[in-house]
Design a protein around this motif. Structure first.
Motif, PDB file in Angstrom:
ATOM      1  N   THR A 130       0.832  -1.192   0.000  1.00 28.29           N
ATOM      2  CA  THR A 130       0.000   0.000   0.000  1.00 28.29           C
ATOM      3  C   THR A 130       0.872   1.249   0.000  1.00 28.29           C
ATOM      4  O   THR A 130       2.062   1.190   0.322  1.00 28.29           O
ATOM      5  N   ARG A 131       0.241   2.365  -0.331  1.00 27.77           N
ATOM      6  CA  ARG A 131       0.932   3.655  -0.313  1.00 27.77           C
ATOM      7  C   ARG A 131       1.000   4.192   1.124  1.00 27.77           C
ATOM      8  O   ARG A 131       0.034   4.103   1.878  1.00 27.77           O
ATOM      9  N   SER A 132       2.145   4.761   1.476  1.00 26.76           N
ATOM     10  CA  SER A 132       2.320   5.439   2.765  1.00 26.76           C
ATOM     11  C   SER A 132       2.518   6.922   2.517  1.00 26.76           C
ATOM     12  O   SER A 132       3.160   7.315   1.544  1.00 26.76           O
ATOM     13  N   PRO A 133       1.997   7.789   3.398  1.00 28.62           N
ATOM     14  CA  PRO A 133       2.214   9.229   3.229  1.00 28.62           C
ATOM     15  C   PRO A 133       3.639   9.654   3.527  1.00 28.62           C
ATOM     16  O   PRO A 133       4.016  10.793   3.238  1.00 28.62           O
ATOM     17  N   GLY A 134       4.428   8.765   4.088  1.00 24.16           N
ATOM     18  CA  GLY A 134       5.801   9.143   4.412  1.00 24.16           C
ATOM     19  C   GLY A 134       6.636   7.979   4.883  1.00 24.16           C
ATOM     20  O   GLY A 134       7.361   7.352   4.115  1.00 24.16           O
ATOM     21  N   GLU A 135       6.525   7.645   6.196  1.00 17.14           N
ATOM     22  CA  GLU A 135       7.353   6.602   6.779  1.00 17.14           C
ATOM     23  C   GLU A 135       7.038   5.218   6.201  1.00 17.14           C
ATOM     24  O   GLU A 135       5.950   4.964   5.685  1.00 17.14           O
ATOM     25  N   LEU A 136       8.021   4.343   6.345  1.00 17.58           N
ATOM     26  CA  LEU A 136       7.904   2.965   5.888  1.00 17.58           C
ATOM     27  C   LEU A 136       7.314   2.099   6.996  1.00 17.58           C
ATOM     28  O   LEU A 136       7.739   2.178   8.149  1.00 17.58           O
ATOM     29  N   PHE A 137       6.316   1.287   6.656  1.00 20.87           N
ATOM     30  CA  PHE A 137       5.702   0.345   7.582  1.00 20.87           C
ATOM     31  C   PHE A 137       5.877  -1.060   7.011  1.00 20.87           C
ATOM     32  O   PHE A 137       5.582  -1.297   5.828  1.00 20.87           O
ATOM     33  N   VAL A 138       6.348  -1.988   7.841  1.00 21.05           N
ATOM     34  CA  VAL A 138       6.564  -3.359   7.398  1.00 21.05           C
ATOM     35  C   VAL A 138       5.921  -4.318   8.390  1.00 21.05           C
ATOM     36  O   VAL A 138       6.150  -4.215   9.602  1.00 21.05           O
ATOM     37  N   ASN A 139       5.104  -5.222   7.888  1.00 17.40           N
ATOM     38  CA  ASN A 139       4.491  -6.244   8.727  1.00 17.40           C
ATOM     39  C   ASN A 139       4.778  -7.617   8.138  1.00 17.40           C
ATOM     40  O   ASN A 139       4.604  -7.825   6.932  1.00 17.40           O
ATOM     41  N   VAL A 140       5.241  -8.534   8.965  1.00 20.10           N
ATOM     42  CA  VAL A 140       5.441  -9.921   8.545  1.00 20.10           C
ATOM     43  C   VAL A 140       4.591 -10.822   9.423  1.00 20.10           C
ATOM     44  O   VAL A 140       4.670 -10.763  10.658  1.00 20.10           O
ATOM     45  N   THR A 141       3.764 -11.637   8.794  1.00 13.87           N
ATOM     46  CA  THR A 141       2.970 -12.654   9.480  1.00 13.87           C
ATOM     47  C   THR A 141       3.505 -14.020   9.069  1.00 13.87           C
ATOM     48  O   THR A 141       3.653 -14.291   7.877  1.00 13.87           O
ATOM     49  N   VAL A 142       3.811 -14.841  10.048  1.00 17.00           N
ATOM     50  CA  VAL A 142       4.317 -16.187   9.776  1.00 17.00           C
ATOM     51  C   VAL A 142       3.322 -17.212  10.277  1.00 17.00           C
ATOM     52  O   VAL A 142       2.823 -17.120  11.404  1.00 17.00           O
ATOM     53  N   LEU A 143       3.029 -18.182   9.434  1.00 18.60           N
ATOM     54  CA  LEU A 143       2.199 -19.331   9.816  1.00 18.60           C
ATOM     55  C   LEU A 143       3.109 -20.529  10.014  1.00 18.60           C
ATOM     56  O   LEU A 143       4.030 -20.765   9.229  1.00 18.60           O
ATOM     57  N   GLY A 144       2.844 -21.273  11.092  1.00 16.53           N
ATOM     58  CA  GLY A 144       3.645 -22.446  11.378  1.00 16.53           C
ATOM     59  C   GLY A 144       2.778 -23.558  11.916  1.00 16.53           C
ATOM     60  O   GLY A 144       1.547 -23.437  11.996  1.00 16.53           O
ATOM     61  N   GLU A 145       3.411 -24.648  12.277  1.00 17.57           N
ATOM     62  CA  GLU A 145       2.676 -25.780  12.821  1.00 17.57           C
ATOM     63  C   GLU A 145       3.466 -26.416  13.939  1.00 17.57           C
ATOM     64  O   GLU A 145       4.686 -26.307  14.016  1.00 17.57           O
ATOM     65  N   VAL A 146       2.727 -27.087  14.822  1.00 11.94           N
ATOM     66  CA  VAL A 146       3.326 -27.778  15.952  1.00 11.94           C
ATOM     67  C   VAL A 146       2.490 -29.014  16.221  1.00 11.94           C
ATOM     68  O   VAL A 146       1.297 -29.049  15.902  1.00 11.94           O
ATOM     69  N   ASP A 147       3.114 -30.047  16.753  1.00 12.04           N
ATOM     70  CA  ASP A 147       2.355 -31.263  17.078  1.00 12.04           C
ATOM     71  C   ASP A 147       1.177 -30.920  17.970  1.00 12.04           C
ATOM     72  O   ASP A 147       1.294 -30.099  18.892  1.00 12.04           O
TER      73      ASP A 147
END
Length: 337
Positions: A130-147
């Motif tokens: 997306t466009r930002s008016p100025g500052e940089l925004f970064v989001n990382v979502t990780v999907l994982g699995e566990v027993d």
């Protein structure tokens, strides 16, 4: 070329091409559709974590390359998966950026996310630009699995558990201090500590090793500092903890940075944060047989730093046996710095 000259969809297509041939059979559908499609294994539970990084709050473009920003955001999200004893499946990247930014800067950021993810079998499978008016925004979502039923939580600590940590504490904070006041710190310390701050390593493999071989009662990653993160284990488990100051693993480089700045390396270890090491609790004697094997496997130390106790709160015990209450002073987004 500026993003405003290329447009959103051509940039997404370029990102998609960089992931061609990078997907495992666990990814049925990657970048390019409304959703990615992942295939969890039978008998597993899905675990999900997300981390957001904001320019001038979490990073400074005077220090970080765009590649390092992507790497670090991915490392933070992967570290949460490690804290649950899980294995990652795939990652989503959300990025808000000014149209004045160069397209190659965004591509470098994506490369940082992609490259670290591929080291841990966690491909980039989608996201949003997306466009930002100025500052940089970064989001990382990780999907994982566990027993199923095996996720390591903060609430499982038991009275009498030993408290352990991986690696060294305070190294990332020493890196930040070095960047802020590099003229006062030796060149050797600069090189080693800034790497720990700018491009940290999530302990995915180390966590899986421990979770598969040892009965661990609780675990958390050290993102906000030992005083805050162990405090979370305490509050979730309804217990307190004793921390032995002489046992805290602090590297010579971190001590050198603190000494150069006339500060206390113990404070770095307790409150610095962003080491992304693991803090966990286990019954007395359970970890000892695995310390040498762990070091051989990962080149990383396991250190017993304390014990869970019935009383509430955190108590620091110094080398003379004197006790001192610890108030968690790790990073909090909404409290004054």
């Amino acid at each position: 070329m500026r993003i405003g000259q290329t447009g959103e969809f051509s940039l997404i297509e370029e990102i998609r091409k960089k992931m061609e041939g990078r997907y495992s059979p666990r990814v049925s559908l990657g970048i390019g559709d409304d959703c990615a499609v992942l295939v969890p294994e039978e008998g597993k539970e899905l675990i999900v974590s997300t981390d957001t990084f904001v320019e001038k709050i979490h990073f400074d473009l005077a220090w970080f390359s765009f590649y390092q920003i992507g790497w670090r955001a991915m490392a933070a999200a992967l570290s949460d998966i490690a804290a649950m004893g899980g294995a990652p499946l795939g990652a989503l990247l959300g990025c808000s950026v000014s149209v004045e930014r160069d397209k190659e800067e965004v591509i470098d950021l994506v490369r940082g996310v992609r490259d670290l993810g591929l080291l841990y079998d966690c491909p980039l499978v989608g996201g949003d630009l997306t466009r930002s008016p100025g500052e940089l925004f970064v989001n990382v979502t990780v999907l994982g699995e566990v027993d199923r039923g095996k996720a390591l939580c903060r609430a499982g600590a038991e009275e009498g558990d030993e408290v352990w940590v991986t690696g060294f504490l305070g190294a990332s904070h020493a890196g930040l201090k070095t960047l802020l006041r590099s003229s006062a710190v030796s060149r050797e310390a600069v090189r080693d500590r800034t790497d720990r701050y700018l491009q940290p390593t999530p302990r995915i493999r180390e966590a899986c090793f421990l979770a598969n071989l040892v009965s661990i009662n609780s675990m958390i990653d050290l993102s906000d500092g030992l005083s805050s993160d162990l405090g979370h284990i305490c509050s979730c488990s309804g217990l307190g903890a004793l921390i032995f100051s002489s046992s805290l693993p602090i590297s010579p480089e971190t001590k050198e940075v603190a000494r150069s700045l006339r500060e206390d390396s113990l404070d770095y270890a307790l409150n610095g944060g962003e080491d992304f090491e693991l803090c966990f609790t286990a019954g007395e004697g359970r970890i000892d047989p695995w310390v040498d094997r762990f070091r051989e496997a990962f080149g990383l130390s396991l250190t017993r730093v304390g014990r869970m106790v019935r009383d509430e709160g955190l108590i620091l015990i110094d080398s003379q046996g004197r006790k001192k209450d610890i108030q968690p002073r790790g990073f909090d987004h909404f409290l004054p710095v």
